[in-house]
Structure formats: C-alpha cells, structure tokens
Design a protein around this motif. Structure first.
Motif, short mmCIF file in Angstrom:
data_model
loop_
_atom_site.label_atom_id
_atom_site.label_comp_id
_atom_site.label_asym_id
_atom_site.label_seq_id
_atom_site.Cartn_x
_atom_site.Cartn_y
_atom_site.Cartn_z
N PRO A 185 0.80 -1.23 0.00
CA PRO A 185 0.00 0.00 0.00
C PRO A 185 0.84 1.28 0.00
O PRO A 185 1.83 1.40 0.72
N GLY A 186 0.43 2.21 -0.84
CA GLY A 186 0.97 3.57 -0.80
C GLY A 186 2.40 3.74 -1.28
O GLY A 186 3.04 4.73 -0.94
N VAL A 187 2.92 2.79 -2.05
CA VAL A 187 4.31 2.94 -2.50
C VAL A 187 4.45 3.13 -4.02
O VAL A 187 5.50 3.52 -4.49
N LEU A 197 14.75 4.39 -12.41
CA LEU A 197 15.99 5.15 -12.23
C LEU A 197 15.73 6.43 -11.43
O LEU A 197 14.76 7.13 -11.66
N GLY A 198 16.61 6.68 -10.49
CA GLY A 198 16.52 7.92 -9.73
C GLY A 198 15.71 7.79 -8.46
O GLY A 198 15.57 8.75 -7.71
N MET A 199 15.15 6.61 -8.19
CA MET A 199 14.41 6.43 -6.95
C MET A 199 15.36 6.49 -5.77
O MET A 199 16.50 6.03 -5.85
N GLN A 200 14.89 7.03 -4.68
CA GLN A 200 15.73 7.20 -3.50
C GLN A 200 15.89 5.88 -2.75
O GLN A 200 14.99 5.04 -2.77
N ALA A 201 17.03 5.73 -2.10
CA ALA A 201 17.26 4.53 -1.29
C ALA A 201 16.22 4.45 -0.18
O ALA A 201 15.85 3.36 0.27
N ALA A 202 15.72 5.61 0.26
CA ALA A 202 14.70 5.64 1.32
C ALA A 202 13.44 4.91 0.89
O ALA A 202 12.63 4.52 1.73
N GLY A 203 13.29 4.72 -0.42
CA GLY A 203 12.13 3.99 -0.93
C GLY A 203 12.02 2.60 -0.32
O GLY A 203 10.93 2.12 -0.05
N ASN A 204 13.16 1.97 -0.07
CA ASN A 204 13.15 0.63 0.52
C ASN A 204 12.56 0.64 1.92
O ASN A 204 11.86 -0.29 2.30
N LEU A 213 20.92 -2.59 -8.38
CA LEU A 213 20.72 -3.93 -7.81
C LEU A 213 21.86 -4.27 -6.86
O LEU A 213 21.64 -4.76 -5.75
N ARG A 214 23.09 -3.99 -7.31
CA ARG A 214 24.26 -4.29 -6.48
C ARG A 214 24.22 -3.52 -5.17
O ARG A 214 24.62 -4.03 -4.13
N ALA A 215 23.75 -2.27 -5.25
CA ALA A 215 23.71 -1.41 -4.06
C ALA A 215 22.51 -1.73 -3.17
O ALA A 215 22.36 -1.16 -2.09
N GLY A 216 21.63 -2.63 -3.64
CA GLY A 216 20.46 -2.99 -2.84
C GLY A 216 19.35 -1.96 -2.92
O GLY A 216 18.36 -2.05 -2.20
N LYS A 217 19.51 -0.97 -3.81
CA LYS A 217 18.44 0.02 -3.97
C LYS A 217 17.25 -0.59 -4.71
O LYS A 217 16.11 -0.32 -4.42
N ALA A 218 17.58 -1.39 -5.71
CA ALA A 218 16.55 -2.14 -6.43
C ALA A 218 16.66 -3.59 -5.99
O ALA A 218 17.76 -4.07 -5.70
N ARG A 219 15.53 -4.27 -5.93
CA ARG A 219 15.54 -5.62 -5.35
C ARG A 219 15.29 -6.73 -6.35
O ARG A 219 14.46 -6.61 -7.25
N THR A 220 15.99 -7.83 -6.10
CA THR A 220 15.73 -9.06 -6.86
C THR A 220 14.48 -9.72 -6.26
O THR A 220 13.92 -9.23 -5.28
#
Ligand SMILES: [Fe+2]
Length: 241
Positions: free
Chosen positions: A13-15, A48-55, A94-101
């Motif tokens: 929800p809400g993301v 692209l450009g999404m913040q790490a805080a998104g996680n 992906l490597r930085a863990g900002k985007a997830r597998t």
C-alpha cells in the motif's frame, strides 16, 4: 488450483500506483487467497533515480500489511521484490540494494517501455545476464517489438531470459491479437510465469483461478503446475528453471 505463487503484483500500500491503502491491500490479499494464491512476491515499481529511502517505505508498508494479514487470519506469505524499469543504471542499483531481486534470488523482474526498440530490450537483458542476474521479462506480451514476433522471442530465450505474461493477456482483456500471441506462446511452452500484475480490486484485481483452470484444460495440468507453482518456487529458492 491451490498453492499458486503470484510473482508480479502491486499489493504494497501507498508505494506506487498499486494498492492505495492498507485496507485495499488487505482486501486484495483476501481475494488472492480466495483465488488459490498462497504466496506473493510484492513487486512495486522501481525506476531510475528512486531514492534509497524507498526501501524503508516499502518495508514499512510490508510490515503493516503482514500485521493485517495476521489479524484477518489469511494464509498468505509475501516476499520482497521489485518490478525494475530497465536502465543502464539497473545493475548498479541492484548491487547497491536500492533495487531488489525476487526474494533473495538472482532473478530480476524487468520491465521496458511498451515502445522500446528490440535492440534495446535485447541489450538490456544481456547486460543483466552478463552481470550474473536472471532477468524475468515482465508482461512480455506488452512490448510492440517482441509481441507477435516469434523469432525474437526465441532469441530472448536463447539469451537466457525468462518470460512472464499477465493473466489479462491470456484471457483477452488486452485485445484479441495479444490473446492469440499469449496462447501461441503457451502452446509451445515458451512461458515460465503467469502472474496477475494486480494493482487494485477492480480492473486490475488479483484474479488468477479462471486463467489457471483455462490453462489446465487447454495446455495440461503439468504445464499449469510448472507455471503457477514449480517455477516460482524454484525462482525463490534461486534454482535454475
Ligand atoms: Fe507491474
């Protein structure tokens, strides 16, 4: 069919443009369970450009949803993932863990623009593969450059890509041409995953039972089980399909 794993949906929800509230997300979970789904990989959009805080936001949303699932007594397990809108930055993110597998696997649900050039799609998938990821092409029926282009589908498979199609494509909600193409691919067993890509409770709800029954009838129970249960489980265990 019971025990279905839905590997593509926007239930958190809400993301993103999926569920707008905890209530809507939990109602979607209840519907998913009614439909025979027991496991969901939550795949909010990542671009692209999404913040790490998104996680952090996504994890908070997941925690709230899991609490609601427990209160309602739903038998449903949720894994973390993303639907990653491909860019050259994707590997780094992906490597930085900002985007997830998908779960803790090396599988990556990968999306392109509907009008993306074929060379761009092929290069993007190659890039992920060369960097040790297993790209799963999200709703492959939606890209003009590959939908209805069987030779290109074979080429993407040869490259080592995996293919996901949406329930809506198979069932005719995306038009007749797409339906015919999806069925041709199913007939040749070129597809690895079928998922809901659910966003809400109305037009893009987590409905899958009718589609599963249709596939069992038309293409056999063994292939249906691979599509809805075995392949997703292997993916989450990070095994080869
Ligand atoms: Fe999606």
């Amino acid at each position: 069919m019971e025990g279905i794993v839905d590997i593509h949906n926007h239930i958190l929800p809400g993301v993103d443009d999926g569920a707008r509230s905890i209530k809507e997300a939990a109602d979607m979970c209840a519907l998913a369970v009614e439909e025979g789904i027991r496991t969901i990989v939550a795949t909010p959009h990542y671009h692209l450009g999404m913040q790490a805080a998104g996680n952090e936001r996504r994890d908070n949303a997941l925690q709230l949803l899991e609490e609601e699932i427990e209160i309602r007594g739903l038998k449903l397990q949720i894994y973390r993932g993303n639907e990653i809108y491909y860019s050259v930055q994707a590997v780094e993110d992906l490597r930085a863990g900002k985007a997830r597998t998908m779960g803790s696997s090396q599988y990556v649900l990968t999306e392109f623009s509907p009008g993306a050039e074929y060379s761009y799609i092929r290069q993007g998938l190659s890039n992920l593969i060369q960097n040790g990821y297993f790209p799963v092409v999200a709703h492959v029926e939606r890209y003009k450059a590959v939908a209805c282009e069987k030779s290109r589908i074979y080429e993407l498979l040869e490259l080592g890509s995996y293919l996901q199609i949406n329930v809506s494509g198979i069932m005719g909600m995306s038009g007749r041409k797409i339906k015919v193409f999806c069925n041709e691919m199913l007939g040749e067993e070129l597809v690895h995953f079928v998922a809901t890509d659910a966003h809400d409770l109305k037009n893009r709800a987590p409905r899958i039972r009718k589609c599963a029954d249709y596939i069992i009838k038309k293409y056999g129970a063994a292939y249906a089980k691979r599509l809805f249960i075995d392949n997703p489980q292997k993916m989450l265990w990070d095994e080869y399909l």
